[in-house]
Scaffold this motif. Structure first.
Motif: not given
Length: 187
Positions: A1-24
């Motif tokens: 996995m590329t560093p950019g893809a890893r950052r996407v997953l980290e950001a998505a994980g944080r945002l999905f968990y905190e705000r909800g999947i549909h809200a992000v």
């Protein structure tokens, strides 16, 4: 996995968990990850695939965390089953202040056709199978073992939800003690 893809997953994980999947949306994920929307789509193809990868990564990390905790516990159900609850308690204290990510995801994704649905339900089926393996042969017969595993699963899942709601202190610890009582009564 590329560093950019890893950052996407980290950001998505944080945002999905905190705000909800549909809200992000993908714009916010890309901005938080420091990548372009094009990069996100090049690496994942769709937001649904980002959701799949986020949940699969979280499940993989949970399984590894739990496996390490179970290796430290004695194999008897009286030790291994409480170890599951203790692992959940430790995991929740650091990573799941709002409750189980799979339960949260299922609240938004209940369509079996969604690509993330199999990961969500698969994680819960795996947990039920784990409890069944841990108590196999503990009760008087196979059906009693199965009932015990299902009861432990219900205690565990209820504790995770109660933890996320914050209605009373230490629901996972209380569920662990109830699990000990169930094991003692079944054995």
């Amino acid at each position: 996995m590329t560093p950019g893809a890893r950052r996407v997953l980290e950001a998505a994980g944080r945002l999905f968990y905190e705000r909800g999947i549909h809200a992000v949306g993908v714009d916010l994920i890309a901005a938080e990850a420091g990548v372009t929307k094009k990069t996100l789509y090049d690496r994942f193809g769709s937001k649904d695939q980002v959701v799949v990868e986020y949940l699969a990564d979280r499940d993989e990390r949970w399984r590894a965390f739990l496996a390490a905790r179970l290796q430290e516990a004695a194999p008897e159900p009286e030790a291994s089953v409480p170890a599951v609850f203790e692992a959940s308690r430790a995991w929740a204290a650091k990573r799941s202040g709002k409750g189980c990510s799979m339960v949260k995801a299922h609240a938004e994704i209940s369509d079996p056709a969604h690509p993330a649905y199999a990961i969500i339900t698969g994680q819960k089926a795996w947990m039920l199978g784990l409890f069944a393996d841990l108590v196999k042969g503990h009760a008087p017969d196979a059906e009693a073992d199965a009932r015990l595993a299902r009861s432990l699963m219900l205690l565990h899942e209820g504790a995770l939800v109660a933890h996320g709601l914050g209605l009373f202190p230490d629901p996972i610890g209380q569920a662990r003690e109830e699990a000990r009582r169930l094991l003692a009564a079944a054995g």
